[in-house]
Design a protein around this motif. Sequence first.
Motif, short mmCIF file in Angstrom:
data_model
loop_
_atom_site.label_atom_id
_atom_site.label_comp_id
_atom_site.label_asym_id
_atom_site.label_seq_id
_atom_site.Cartn_x
_atom_site.Cartn_y
_atom_site.Cartn_z
N ALA A 50 -41.48 10.85 62.25
CA ALA A 50 -40.07 11.07 62.56
C ALA A 50 -39.35 9.73 62.72
CB ALA A 50 -39.92 11.91 63.82
N GLN A 51 -39.96 8.81 63.44
CA GLN A 51 -39.34 7.50 63.64
C GLN A 51 -39.21 6.74 62.32
OE1 GLN A 51 -41.72 5.70 66.72
NE2 GLN A 51 -40.55 6.69 68.35
N GLN A 52 -40.20 6.92 61.45
CA GLN A 52 -40.14 6.28 60.13
C GLN A 52 -38.95 6.85 59.32
OE1 GLN A 52 -43.55 7.01 57.61
NE2 GLN A 52 -43.19 5.14 56.44
N LYS A 53 -38.77 8.15 59.39
CA LYS A 53 -37.65 8.79 58.67
C LYS A 53 -36.31 8.35 59.24
CE LYS A 53 -39.85 12.03 56.08
NZ LYS A 53 -39.61 12.49 54.76
N VAL A 54 -36.20 8.27 60.57
CA VAL A 54 -34.96 7.82 61.20
C VAL A 54 -34.66 6.38 60.78
CG1 VAL A 54 -33.89 7.25 63.41
CG2 VAL A 54 -35.08 9.43 63.13
N SER A 55 -35.68 5.55 60.75
CA SER A 55 -35.51 4.16 60.32
C SER A 55 -35.06 4.10 58.86
CB SER A 55 -36.82 3.40 60.51
OG SER A 55 -36.70 2.08 60.05
N GLN A 56 -35.65 4.93 58.04
CA GLN A 56 -35.28 4.99 56.62
C GLN A 56 -33.82 5.42 56.48
OE1 GLN A 56 -37.64 7.79 54.39
NE2 GLN A 56 -37.07 6.90 52.43
N LEU A 57 -33.41 6.40 57.28
CA LEU A 57 -32.02 6.88 57.23
C LEU A 57 -31.05 5.77 57.65
CD1 LEU A 57 -29.98 9.16 56.78
CD2 LEU A 57 -30.43 9.89 59.15
N LYS A 58 -31.40 5.05 58.70
CA LYS A 58 -30.55 3.94 59.15
C LYS A 58 -30.40 2.89 58.05
CE LYS A 58 -31.40 4.25 64.11
NZ LYS A 58 -31.99 3.59 65.28
N THR A 59 -31.50 2.57 57.38
CA THR A 59 -31.47 1.59 56.29
C THR A 59 -30.58 2.08 55.16
OG1 THR A 59 -33.69 0.80 56.86
CG2 THR A 59 -32.90 0.33 54.63
N LEU A 60 -30.71 3.35 54.82
CA LEU A 60 -29.86 3.93 53.77
C LEU A 60 -28.39 3.84 54.14
CD1 LEU A 60 -31.97 7.07 52.83
CD2 LEU A 60 -31.37 5.19 51.28
N LYS A 61 -28.07 4.16 55.39
CA LYS A 61 -26.68 4.14 55.83
C LYS A 61 -26.10 2.73 55.81
CE LYS A 61 -26.47 8.46 58.33
NZ LYS A 61 -26.05 9.13 59.55
N VAL A 62 -26.93 1.73 56.06
CA VAL A 62 -26.46 0.34 56.00
C VAL A 62 -26.01 -0.01 54.59
CG1 VAL A 62 -27.29 -2.05 56.10
CG2 VAL A 62 -27.76 -0.51 57.99
N VAL A 63 -26.66 0.57 53.60
CA VAL A 63 -26.30 0.33 52.20
C VAL A 63 -25.17 1.26 51.77
CG1 VAL A 63 -27.15 0.48 49.82
CG2 VAL A 63 -28.61 -0.49 51.60
N LEU A 64 -25.23 2.51 52.18
CA LEU A 64 -24.27 3.51 51.72
C LEU A 64 -22.85 3.27 52.23
CD1 LEU A 64 -26.44 6.73 52.01
CD2 LEU A 64 -25.57 5.68 49.91
N LYS A 65 -22.70 2.85 53.46
CA LYS A 65 -21.36 2.69 54.02
C LYS A 65 -20.53 1.68 53.22
CE LYS A 65 -18.66 2.04 58.11
NZ LYS A 65 -18.33 1.01 59.03
N PRO A 66 -21.02 0.43 53.03
CA PRO A 66 -20.19 -0.51 52.27
C PRO A 66 -20.01 -0.10 50.81
CG PRO A 66 -22.26 -1.56 52.94
CD PRO A 66 -22.20 -0.21 53.58
N LEU A 67 -21.03 0.51 50.21
CA LEU A 67 -20.88 0.97 48.83
C LEU A 67 -19.84 2.07 48.74
CD1 LEU A 67 -24.50 1.03 47.39
CD2 LEU A 67 -22.60 -0.41 46.69
N GLY A 68 -19.84 2.98 49.69
CA GLY A 68 -18.83 4.04 49.71
C GLY A 68 -17.44 3.47 49.86
N GLU A 69 -17.31 2.45 50.69
CA GLU A 69 -16.01 1.80 50.87
C GLU A 69 -15.56 1.11 49.59
OE1 GLU A 69 -16.75 -0.68 54.27
OE2 GLU A 69 -16.56 1.00 55.68
N LEU A 70 -16.50 0.48 48.89
CA LEU A 70 -16.16 -0.17 47.62
C LEU A 70 -15.75 0.85 46.56
CD1 LEU A 70 -18.90 -2.92 47.29
CD2 LEU A 70 -16.44 -3.27 47.48
#
Length: 82
Positions: A50-70
């Motif tokens: 579960a912690q691995q998945k949460v960490s993976q989600l956080k990493t994805l969101k770090v990439v997705l947010k600025p890309l979504g804004e662009l």
Amino acid sequence: MRSCGTERRQLRSGSSRCETVFDYAGKLAQAAKIEQEMTGADFWGNQEEAQQKVSQLKTLKVVLKPLGELIQAGSDLAGLLE
């Protein structure tokens, strides 16, 4: 010295590699899948996984947010140019 046409071709071929790295749609789908898994009653049954998945989600969101804004900014710019 390179001609303008050569630089354009190199830029185009390089951009396809960037698309693979950024793969916005794929990362969105991956984040949505993890978020869906997190709603399951047994998600926290295996704390390490579960912690691995949460960490993976956080990493994805770090990439997705600025890309979504662009992407949004690009859409806004395209609308202004019309």
